[in-house]
Design a protein around this motif. Sequence first.
Motif, PDB file in Angstrom:
ATOM      1  N   LEU A 307       0.863  -1.183   0.000  1.00 22.75           N
ATOM      2  CA  LEU A 307       0.000   0.000   0.000  1.00 22.75           C
ATOM      3  C   LEU A 307       0.900   1.234   0.000  1.00 22.75           C
ATOM      4  CD1 LEU A 307      -2.764   1.413   0.267  1.00 22.75           C
ATOM      5  CD2 LEU A 307      -2.464   1.327   2.736  1.00 22.75           C
ATOM      6  N   LYS A 308       0.743   2.063  -1.021  1.00 20.93           N
ATOM      7  CA  LYS A 308       1.513   3.303  -1.089  1.00 20.93           C
ATOM      8  C   LYS A 308       0.659   4.456  -0.584  1.00 20.93           C
ATOM      9  CE  LYS A 308       4.501   2.235  -5.019  1.00 20.93           C
ATOM     10  NZ  LYS A 308       4.832   2.577  -6.415  1.00 20.93           N
ATOM     11  N   ILE A 309       1.319   5.377   0.096  1.00 19.96           N
ATOM     12  CA  ILE A 309       0.669   6.631   0.495  1.00 19.96           C
ATOM     13  C   ILE A 309       1.481   7.752  -0.136  1.00 19.96           C
ATOM     14  CG2 ILE A 309      -0.139   8.059   2.400  1.00 19.96           C
ATOM     15  CD1 ILE A 309      -1.320   5.467   2.959  1.00 19.96           C
ATOM     16  N   THR A 310       0.820   8.592  -0.929  1.00 17.35           N
ATOM     17  CA  THR A 310       1.517   9.708  -1.568  1.00 17.35           C
ATOM     18  C   THR A 310       0.767  11.008  -1.269  1.00 17.35           C
ATOM     19  OG1 THR A 310       0.302   9.488  -3.660  1.00 17.35           O
ATOM     20  CG2 THR A 310       2.302   8.180  -3.437  1.00 17.35           C
ATOM     21  N   ALA A 311       1.431  12.129  -1.514  1.00 17.35           N
ATOM     22  CA  ALA A 311       0.825  13.432  -1.204  1.00 17.35           C
ATOM     23  C   ALA A 311       1.020  14.377  -2.373  1.00 17.35           C
ATOM     24  CB  ALA A 311       1.469  14.021   0.049  1.00 17.35           C
ATOM     25  N   GLN A 312       0.077  15.304  -2.537  1.00 18.96           N
ATOM     26  CA  GLN A 312       0.200  16.302  -3.600  1.00 18.96           C
ATOM     27  C   GLN A 312      -0.629  17.536  -3.258  1.00 18.96           C
ATOM     28  OE1 GLN A 312      -1.266  13.412  -6.478  1.00 18.96           O
ATOM     29  NE2 GLN A 312      -3.095  14.642  -6.852  1.00 18.96           N
ATOM     30  N   GLY A 313      -0.281  18.630  -3.917  1.00 14.98           N
ATOM     31  CA  GLY A 313      -1.033  19.875  -3.698  1.00 14.98           C
ATOM     32  C   GLY A 313      -0.173  20.948  -3.073  1.00 14.98           C
ATOM     33  N   GLY A 314       0.361  21.854  -3.905  1.00 14.64           N
ATOM     34  CA  GLY A 314       1.087  23.008  -3.387  1.00 14.64           C
ATOM     35  C   GLY A 314       2.559  22.812  -3.117  1.00 14.64           C
ATOM     36  N   VAL A 315       3.119  21.635  -3.433  1.00 10.79           N
ATOM     37  CA  VAL A 315       4.553  21.396  -3.178  1.00 10.79           C
ATOM     38  C   VAL A 315       5.360  22.205  -4.188  1.00 10.79           C
ATOM     39  CG1 VAL A 315       6.322  19.631  -2.865  1.00 10.79           C
ATOM     40  CG2 VAL A 315       3.916  19.038  -2.541  1.00 10.79           C
ATOM     41  N   GLY A 316       6.400  22.907  -3.707  1.00 10.96           N
ATOM     42  CA  GLY A 316       7.115  23.788  -4.631  1.00 10.96           C
ATOM     43  C   GLY A 316       8.623  23.824  -4.497  1.00 10.96           C
ATOM     44  N   THR A 317       9.175  23.204  -3.431  1.00 12.00           N
ATOM     45  CA  THR A 317      10.635  23.214  -3.265  1.00 12.00           C
ATOM     46  C   THR A 317      11.135  21.805  -3.013  1.00 12.00           C
ATOM     47  OG1 THR A 317      10.623  23.477  -0.848  1.00 12.00           O
ATOM     48  CG2 THR A 317      10.514  25.505  -2.166  1.00 12.00           C
ATOM     49  N   ALA A 318      12.440  21.614  -3.255  1.00 10.46           N
ATOM     50  CA  ALA A 318      13.066  20.310  -3.011  1.00 10.46           C
ATOM     51  C   ALA A 318      12.984  19.957  -1.521  1.00 10.46           C
ATOM     52  CB  ALA A 318      14.526  20.352  -3.460  1.00 10.46           C
ATOM     53  N   GLU A 319      13.069  20.976  -0.660  1.00  9.31           N
ATOM     54  CA  GLU A 319      13.033  20.705   0.778  1.00  9.31           C
ATOM     55  C   GLU A 319      11.639  20.233   1.202  1.00  9.31           C
ATOM     56  OE1 GLU A 319      14.901  22.530   4.884  1.00  9.31           O
ATOM     57  OE2 GLU A 319      14.292  23.945   3.314  1.00  9.31           O
ATOM     58  N   GLU A 320      10.598  20.847   0.664  1.00 15.84           N
ATOM     59  CA  GLU A 320       9.236  20.382   0.962  1.00 15.84           C
ATOM     60  C   GLU A 320       9.042  18.948   0.470  1.00 15.84           C
ATOM     61  OE1 GLU A 320       6.917  24.720   0.818  1.00 15.84           O
ATOM     62  OE2 GLU A 320       6.665  23.308  -0.841  1.00 15.84           O
TER      63      GLU A 320
END
Length: 603
Positions: A307-320
């Motif tokens: 089971l993979k959990i991923t995130a998205q929405g508003g990410v803009g830098t390598a550190e984030e």
Amino acid sequence: MTTKNVHTFHIPVMGLAYTIDSPIRVAHYGISSVISITDDELIEKMRAFYSRKFSLPYQEITQKCHDYRAERIKHYLNLVDTIVKDKFERFKNELAESKTALENYISLLPNTSEFKNSLQKFIDEGLAIKENVKSYLAEHFVPGSIDVNIMTKVDKENYDKNEPLPVEFNDAHASLRGFAQSSLRSSVVLSAGMNPRLYSYFEQFPVFYPNADGQLQKKIILKVSDFRSAMIQGNFLAKKGLWVSEYRIESGLNCGGHAFATDGFLMGPILEEFKAKKEQLIQSAHELMVKALQAKNLPLPTKPFDLKITAQGGVGTAEEHEFLLQHYDMDAVGWGSPFLLVPEATSVDEATRTLLAKAQEKDFYLSDISPLGVLFNTVKGMSNDLWKQKRIDENKAGSACPKKFLALNKEYDPQGMCTASKKYQDIKSAELEAQKDQLSESEIQQKQAKIFEKSCLCVGLANASYLENEMEVKGQQQGVVICPGPNLAYFNRVVSLADMVKHIYGNANVLADNNRPHMFIKELKMYVDYLKNELDTFTDDFTPAQLKKWNAFKSNLLSGIVYYLDLFAQTDFFTQEKKRIQQQLGWYKAEVNRIEIPVLEQV
């Protein structure tokens, strides 16, 4: 090392057209992306276009063909699959033959990647490159996944003349059938919430069940905005013997396209809950799935599937990006809107790309233009706005509604009407005209603006591909609708694929300036503004349910801020901006505390 995605990001679906051919553009580099399979007309045009481009046979599938929608989708996906496999083999050969090509590709890989380190060794040790690289790539390198998206609510009934067709000919049902019957070994991403009838239709297709080798030929991904929703939907599917292979958590407001706001739950606490309860999700679904498979006499998995959990929405830098992977144990991160500025990755016409590059913070806004009645992230200055206003000025408001994917309103027609259509807006305008003696001039203008606000997304979200590829756009001039997230305000130029990928991994910087707020702060601001706007614009009598919702919203915002204050005090990430973030959190805490929720007067 097992064969797995070499990248830690994916490109989510964008609009109807913007990622319609992204796999053809980027999958051979190992980058996964998602095609919208809503618009079969656009899909058929793209199949004709790419068949010509790659000299492959093409026979048109017209609307006279039985099950034309599913057939168009199936044949386009098969074509994309064929093209990607061919490009991938050629790319692998190029990497084995050319040291320069190999070095360039290594520079695009994540810095901590075992795959990157192994390829670098071949160069450093000066080994007999060709055969060694070839066999290594054959074992460890796969193309990016060619995933598809179905917006579950876009599932209009269809008719033959006035006779309703069986439910499997509904729009989303036919899309699913097209994917299920295609040659792809990939995933379908379901977005926009639960559609029990569509979810039950999955049972018709053996490709979604484990085969005799315990493998899933086709997988299910759910796009969700909170843990509760994930648990409910995952268990619903598990009771049918179906496994959700990935939960794709998207910010409720800080995203592109339709914005499904949570009740004030912020992204950080949501990700924390998924991290803490991942095992619960797996065990709960596994037990239910095994029971269902037993009842159906189908092969049983010996252990729970991944089971993979991923995130998205508003990410803009390598550190984030790195923070999400490390702190929340995410398997990958979705980067959407920034890729609208990458011509090698997305299908956008030149004028719209220029508009996006020039647009600033004040130009991105949450609108009411979607006929679905859900808030929609967009940008000022779209060509669609110009044409829409021209029709309003000429007393011809509304769209001709040629595609009818969003003809879901049954107020005046049992077969459904789109609220952006001329037909619907004419009826509403006539009703308003009949009430004009009881309303003030400003009330009339306000109500009229509300009627005319809706835009034809079916045409507007597809037109960019037609314009980019110089295809004929037939029918009424609609212009382009584009739906970037507000994060795009901080990217101000068209960039190459290489530069964007290097930016994601911290090896380049394509951001316009250093004043971009942290993704969590930006989302928090959007939620605070959302609550204030709700309270300002709500004109009806308050119900106890409405007040309860607003109080919960405020309470959840405050809990989220407390969570963030603790998080940023402890994390080793964001050292450069930590002080500023903590000050902003303190300011927003005071701001939320100042928001007054009305009290129900006792009668």
